[in-house]
Design a protein around this motif. Structure first.
Motif, PDB file in Angstrom:
ATOM      1  N   VAL A  25     -25.817  93.776  94.168  1.00 16.46           N
ATOM      2  CA  VAL A  25     -26.044  92.565  94.971  1.00 16.46           C
ATOM      3  C   VAL A  25     -25.268  91.392  94.378  1.00 16.46           C
ATOM      4  N   PHE A  26     -25.334  91.228  93.059  1.00 18.99           N
ATOM      5  CA  PHE A  26     -24.616  90.135  92.404  1.00 18.99           C
ATOM      6  C   PHE A  26     -23.111  90.284  92.603  1.00 18.99           C
ATOM      7  N   LEU A  27     -22.610  91.514  92.533  1.00 24.14           N
ATOM      8  CA  LEU A  27     -21.184  91.766  92.761  1.00 24.14           C
ATOM      9  C   LEU A  27     -20.786  91.329  94.166  1.00 24.14           C
ATOM     10  N   THR A  28     -21.602  91.642  95.133  1.00 28.38           N
ATOM     11  CA  THR A  28     -21.331  91.247  96.519  1.00 28.38           C
ATOM     12  C   THR A  28     -21.327  89.726  96.672  1.00 28.38           C
ATOM     13  N   VAL A  29     -22.299  89.075  96.041  1.00 31.38           N
ATOM     14  CA  VAL A  29     -22.394  87.612  96.131  1.00 31.38           C
ATOM     15  C   VAL A  29     -21.183  86.942  95.490  1.00 31.38           C
ATOM     16  N   ILE A  30     -20.773  87.406  94.313  1.00 30.64           N
ATOM     17  CA  ILE A  30     -19.654  86.725  93.651  1.00 30.64           C
ATOM     18  C   ILE A  30     -18.332  86.978  94.368  1.00 30.64           C
ATOM     19  N   PHE A  31     -18.202  88.141  95.029  1.00 30.16           N
ATOM     20  CA  PHE A  31     -16.986  88.340  95.817  1.00 30.16           C
ATOM     21  C   PHE A  31     -17.002  87.458  97.066  1.00 30.16           C
ATOM     22  N   GLY A  32     -18.183  87.240  97.623  1.00 34.19           N
ATOM     23  CA  GLY A  32     -18.285  86.268  98.718  1.00 34.19           C
ATOM     24  C   GLY A  32     -17.872  84.883  98.249  1.00 34.19           C
ATOM     25  N   TRP A  33     -18.307  84.502  97.044  1.00 36.29           N
ATOM     26  CA  TRP A  33     -17.919  83.214  96.469  1.00 36.29           C
ATOM     27  C   TRP A  33     -16.410  83.160  96.235  1.00 36.29           C
ATOM     28  N   LEU A  34     -15.821  84.281  95.809  1.00 35.88           N
ATOM     29  CA  LEU A  34     -14.374  84.336  95.584  1.00 35.88           C
ATOM     30  C   LEU A  34     -13.625  84.053  96.889  1.00 35.88           C
ATOM     31  N   VAL A  35     -14.030  84.708  97.948  1.00 37.35           N
ATOM     32  CA  VAL A  35     -13.363  84.518  99.240  1.00 37.35           C
ATOM     33  C   VAL A  35     -13.565  83.082  99.733  1.00 37.35           C
ATOM     34  N   TYR A  36     -14.792  82.577  99.634  1.00 37.30           N
ATOM     35  CA  TYR A  36     -15.066  81.200 100.051  1.00 37.30           C
ATOM     36  C   TYR A  36     -14.242  80.205  99.225  1.00 37.30           C
ATOM     37  N   GLY A  37     -14.220  80.415  97.935  1.00 35.08           N
ATOM     38  CA  GLY A  37     -13.456  79.511  97.067  1.00 35.08           C
ATOM     39  C   GLY A  37     -11.973  79.549  97.355  1.00 35.08           C
ATOM     40  N   ASN A  86      -9.920  76.253  98.630  1.00 32.45           N
ATOM     41  CA  ASN A  86      -8.569  76.324  98.075  1.00 32.45           C
ATOM     42  C   ASN A  86      -8.578  76.216  96.543  1.00 32.45           C
ATOM     43  N   ALA A  87      -9.626  76.754  95.950  1.00 36.15           N
ATOM     44  CA  ALA A  87      -9.761  76.783  94.488  1.00 36.15           C
ATOM     45  C   ALA A  87     -10.392  78.121  94.107  1.00 36.15           C
ATOM     46  N   THR A  88      -9.564  79.083  93.728  1.00 36.21           N
ATOM     47  CA  THR A  88     -10.038  80.426  93.421  1.00 36.21           C
ATOM     48  C   THR A  88     -10.834  80.442  92.122  1.00 36.21           C
ATOM     49  N   PRO A  89     -12.079  80.927  92.155  1.00 32.15           N
ATOM     50  CA  PRO A  89     -12.846  81.082  90.912  1.00 32.15           C
ATOM     51  C   PRO A  89     -12.298  82.283  90.123  1.00 32.15           C
ATOM     52  N   THR A  90     -11.613  81.994  89.052  1.00 36.69           N
ATOM     53  CA  THR A  90     -10.896  83.045  88.313  1.00 36.69           C
ATOM     54  C   THR A  90     -11.808  83.965  87.513  1.00 36.69           C
ATOM     55  N   TRP A  91     -13.007  83.541  87.221  1.00 39.64           N
ATOM     56  CA  TRP A  91     -13.921  84.336  86.422  1.00 39.64           C
ATOM     57  C   TRP A  91     -14.494  85.534  87.179  1.00 39.64           C
ATOM     58  N   VAL A  92     -14.396  85.524  88.509  1.00 39.50           N
ATOM     59  CA  VAL A  92     -15.022  86.569  89.326  1.00 39.50           C
ATOM     60  C   VAL A  92     -14.456  87.943  88.996  1.00 39.50           C
ATOM     61  N   GLU A  93     -13.160  88.035  88.795  1.00 39.20           N
ATOM     62  CA  GLU A  93     -12.552  89.343  88.509  1.00 39.20           C
ATOM     63  C   GLU A  93     -13.103  89.934  87.216  1.00 39.20           C
ATOM     64  N   GLN A  94     -13.194  89.137  86.175  1.00 36.62           N
ATOM     65  CA  GLN A  94     -13.689  89.641  84.895  1.00 36.62           C
ATOM     66  C   GLN A  94     -15.165  90.038  84.969  1.00 36.62           C
ATOM     67  N   VAL A  95     -15.969  89.242  85.631  1.00 37.14           N
ATOM     68  CA  VAL A  95     -17.391  89.568  85.773  1.00 37.14           C
ATOM     69  C   VAL A  95     -17.555  90.815  86.635  1.00 37.14           C
ATOM     70  N   SER A  96     -16.748  90.933  87.675  1.00 34.24           N
ATOM     71  CA  SER A  96     -16.867  92.099  88.550  1.00 34.24           C
ATOM     72  C   SER A  96     -16.505  93.390  87.806  1.00 34.24           C
ATOM     73  N   LEU A  97     -15.549  93.327  86.902  1.00 35.47           N
ATOM     74  CA  LEU A  97     -15.215  94.517  86.108  1.00 35.47           C
ATOM     75  C   LEU A  97     -16.391  94.951  85.234  1.00 35.47           C
TER      76      LEU A  97
END
Length: 185
Positions: free
Chosen positions: A43-55, A60-71
Motif C-alpha cells: 500500500v505504501f509503495l502504491t501511495v508513494i508512486f502516486g506521489w511521484l506521478v503527482y509531483g 513539476n518537482a519530482t520527489p527523488t527519494w521515491v525510487e530509493q524507498v521503493s527499492l
C-alpha cells in the motif's frame, strides 16, 4: 487424485494450526505478521508512486527519494512474501513428479523439498547477513539510511524460509502434516 491439481478445492494452502502446539501457533503468528508487513509495504509503495506521478506532472518537482524507498519496499515485499509462501505451501512448486508417484516416494520428495528449502533459507540467512553487515557502513543516496537495509529483508526472509521449512518437517515427522500433496493414504 493422480494427475489432477491437488489444491483445487482448498482456499487456504497452509497447514491447519494446532492450537495445542505452541510452535504451530508461533509460526502462524510470524506468518501473519509478515503478511501485514508486506501488505502495508505494498500500500505504501502504491501511495508513494502516486506521489511521484503527482509531483512530476502536477507540481513539476519530482520527489527523488521515491525510487530509493521503493527499492527497499520491493525487497521487503519479495522476501517476506516468499517466506509466507513457504509457510502457506503456496510457493512456486512443480508437483507433477510428486503427484505421479507412489505415496512412499512422494514422502521422500516432500522431505527432500523441505530440506532443500531449509538449506536454501540458511544460505540466504548466512550470506544475506554477511552482505548486510558489509554494506551497513555506507548510506543509501537521497534517503540517508544504511545501505545494509537493502539486504536485511534477504536475511530475514532466509531465516523465515528456513524456519517455516523446518516447521513443515517437524509436523511431517510427528505425523501431523496435513498438506494435501504431501502424503496420501
Amino acid at each position: 487424485m493422480r494427475g489432477e491439481s491437488v489444491m483445487t478445492d482448498r482456499q487456504d494452502h497452509s497447514d491447519p494450526v494446532d492450537p495445542n502446539n505452541p510452535i504451530d501457533v508461533l509460526l502462524d503468528v510470524v506468518a501473519t505478521i509478515c503478511r501485514v508487513i508486506t501488505g502495508v509495504s505494498l500500500v505504501f509503495l502504491t501511495v508513494i508512486f502516486g506521489w511521484l506521478v503527482y509531483g512530476r506532472y502536477v507540481l513539476n518537482a519530482t520527489p527523488t527519494w521515491v525510487e530509493q524507498v521503493s527499492l527497499l519496499l520491493v525487497m521487503v515485499i519479495a522476501f517476506l512474501g516468499a517466506a509466507v509462501g513457504v509457510h502457506d505451501h503456496s510457493h512456486l512448486a512443480v508437483t507433477a513428479f510428486r503427484t505421479g508417484v507412489a505415496p512412499r516416494v512422494r514422502t521422500i520428495f516432500v522431505v527432500a523439498t523441505d530440506l532443500l528449502l531449509a538449506a536454501f533459507g540458511l544460505l540466504m540467512l548466512i550470506y544475506g547477513a554477511k552482505l548486510t553487515i558489509f554494506k551497513w557502513g555506507s548510506m543509501i543516496p537521497l534517503i540517508q539510511l544504511p545501505e545494509g537495509l537493502r539486504s536485511l529483508p534477504l536475511t530475514i526472509g532466509g531465516a523465515l524460509v528456513m524456519l517455516f521449512s523446518l516447521g513443515h518437517l517437524m509436523r511431517l515427522v510427528q505425523r501431523r502434516d496435513l498438506r494435501r500433496d504431501s502424503i496420501e493414504e
